[in-house]
Design a protein around this motif. Sequence first.
Motif, short mmCIF file in Angstrom:
data_model
loop_
_atom_site.label_atom_id
_atom_site.label_comp_id
_atom_site.label_asym_id
_atom_site.label_seq_id
_atom_site.Cartn_x
_atom_site.Cartn_y
_atom_site.Cartn_z
N GLY A 66 50.66 -80.94 -41.65
CA GLY A 66 50.87 -80.89 -43.09
C GLY A 66 49.77 -80.08 -43.75
O GLY A 66 48.60 -80.13 -43.34
N ASP A 67 50.15 -79.31 -44.75
CA ASP A 67 49.23 -78.74 -45.73
C ASP A 67 47.97 -78.04 -45.20
O ASP A 67 46.85 -78.49 -45.49
N PRO A 68 48.10 -76.94 -44.48
CA PRO A 68 46.88 -76.16 -44.17
C PRO A 68 46.22 -75.64 -45.45
O PRO A 68 45.01 -75.56 -45.54
N GLY A 111 55.97 -75.59 -49.59
CA GLY A 111 55.42 -76.66 -50.43
C GLY A 111 55.25 -76.14 -51.85
O GLY A 111 55.43 -74.94 -52.11
N ASN A 112 54.89 -77.03 -52.74
CA ASN A 112 54.74 -76.61 -54.15
C ASN A 112 53.67 -75.52 -54.30
O ASN A 112 53.81 -74.61 -55.11
N HIS A 113 52.62 -75.58 -53.47
CA HIS A 113 51.58 -74.54 -53.57
C HIS A 113 52.09 -73.17 -53.11
O HIS A 113 51.56 -72.15 -53.53
N ASP A 114 53.09 -73.18 -52.23
CA ASP A 114 53.60 -71.90 -51.73
C ASP A 114 54.47 -71.19 -52.76
O ASP A 114 54.67 -69.98 -52.66
N ASN A 141 60.83 -81.71 -45.06
CA ASN A 141 60.66 -81.38 -46.48
C ASN A 141 59.18 -81.53 -46.82
O ASN A 141 58.45 -82.21 -46.11
N HIS A 142 58.75 -80.92 -47.91
CA HIS A 142 57.34 -81.06 -48.24
C HIS A 142 57.01 -82.46 -48.77
O HIS A 142 56.05 -83.07 -48.35
N GLN A 143 57.85 -82.94 -49.70
CA GLN A 143 57.55 -84.23 -50.33
C GLN A 143 58.43 -85.34 -49.75
O GLN A 143 59.59 -85.13 -49.46
N GLY A 154 54.85 -83.81 -45.86
CA GLY A 154 53.39 -83.67 -46.01
C GLY A 154 53.01 -84.03 -47.45
O GLY A 154 53.44 -85.04 -47.97
N HIS A 155 52.21 -83.18 -48.08
CA HIS A 155 51.92 -83.22 -49.52
C HIS A 155 50.91 -84.29 -49.95
O HIS A 155 50.20 -84.10 -50.93
N LEU A 156 50.82 -85.42 -49.23
CA LEU A 156 50.01 -86.53 -49.73
C LEU A 156 48.54 -86.43 -49.36
O LEU A 156 47.71 -87.09 -49.98
N GLY A 204 55.04 -77.76 -45.18
CA GLY A 204 54.76 -77.18 -46.50
C GLY A 204 53.31 -77.02 -46.88
O GLY A 204 52.41 -77.49 -46.18
N ASP A 205 53.11 -76.34 -48.01
CA ASP A 205 51.78 -75.98 -48.48
C ASP A 205 50.99 -75.26 -47.38
O ASP A 205 49.89 -75.66 -47.01
N LEU A 206 51.58 -74.19 -46.92
CA LEU A 206 50.91 -73.36 -45.92
C LEU A 206 49.69 -72.70 -46.55
O LEU A 206 48.66 -72.52 -45.91
#
Length: 332
Positions: A49-51, A118-121, A205-207, A251-253, A85-87
Amino acid sequence: MAKKKMSLLERSMHFTFAHLQAKGKVAVPDPATPIQIDPDALLTMVCWGDPQISSFSPLRTARFSAACADIGNMDGTLDAIVFAGDLCEFGASREFRMLHTALRGIGSHCAHYIAVPGNHDIRLRHYHKQQRKFFRFLADLPGGVAPEDRLNYYHKTEINGFTFLMLGSDRSSFEASYLSDAQLQRLDADLTAAELTGKPIFVINHQTLKRMNGLPVTWLGKGDWRGSVGNESDKLRAIFEKHRGVVFITGHLHYGVSKYNYEDHGAFKALSLPTVGVVNHGAFDKFSQGYVVTVYPDRMVFRARLFGEGRYVDPAVENAEIVWEYPAELQA
Ligand SMILES: [Fe+2]
């Protein structure tokens, strides 16, 4: 054969990584305890999750590079690495190039790369341009899984006979996802088809869903929907509950291995990944965490790993090791 010349970006990342490891600021994965591939397994994958790779955080990139080095230490080859997500931090082209460069540390030890946005992407960027950039990154990666049409983030693939369904927001969003009715209908139809295989099905999914995986505690106690997929949470859950054998990976959390990471909801299982790049919240707040998922004909084993250190999380930590034994109607 002549050695390929390193680009300026590669040289700079290589130098920073080596410098931070020499200073003891980033762990060196122990080469004596690499991930082993069990020959009895049907599928072995790493889930991260989330690099959130960022030009502004050499430490984050170095921690992620250390996790890649742990995979590079393997003798065998993973069937897949899954990114929930949030690569990247800002979805910038340079960040995707940095991620691509860091992944070279894995060498030939991974056959497929699966990723959802992810939302950051996606946030604060032109939706379709960013979508093209995201899939170009995957298409340029040896083993990267990108859909042929690249028109939607939602797509599916099959690895070793197992179905993977990748979700993604249908419009730009700052924090939650927007899953259109069209995407949810495709998911429902694809789950119906995948169920015929009788095997577990992976949905990425990301969330996660509302009130799942420790929410709102794991989003630091903020709000009813925050940290979750958002408005479509109940619809998504209803779809999962119509089917059997879904493993929902998110991921995300940014929450370290704890009682919240894995939940068995009967019809579906919810695996929430810690972050492999950023700071993990909770009591177990070590860096470079993730899960190794091994699929057998009668069970699935989820083992939390400190990739940066090259070792599994102590089994005394809750959810460090989870074994899901399939019900009779499900035999992989
Ligand atoms: Fe996120």
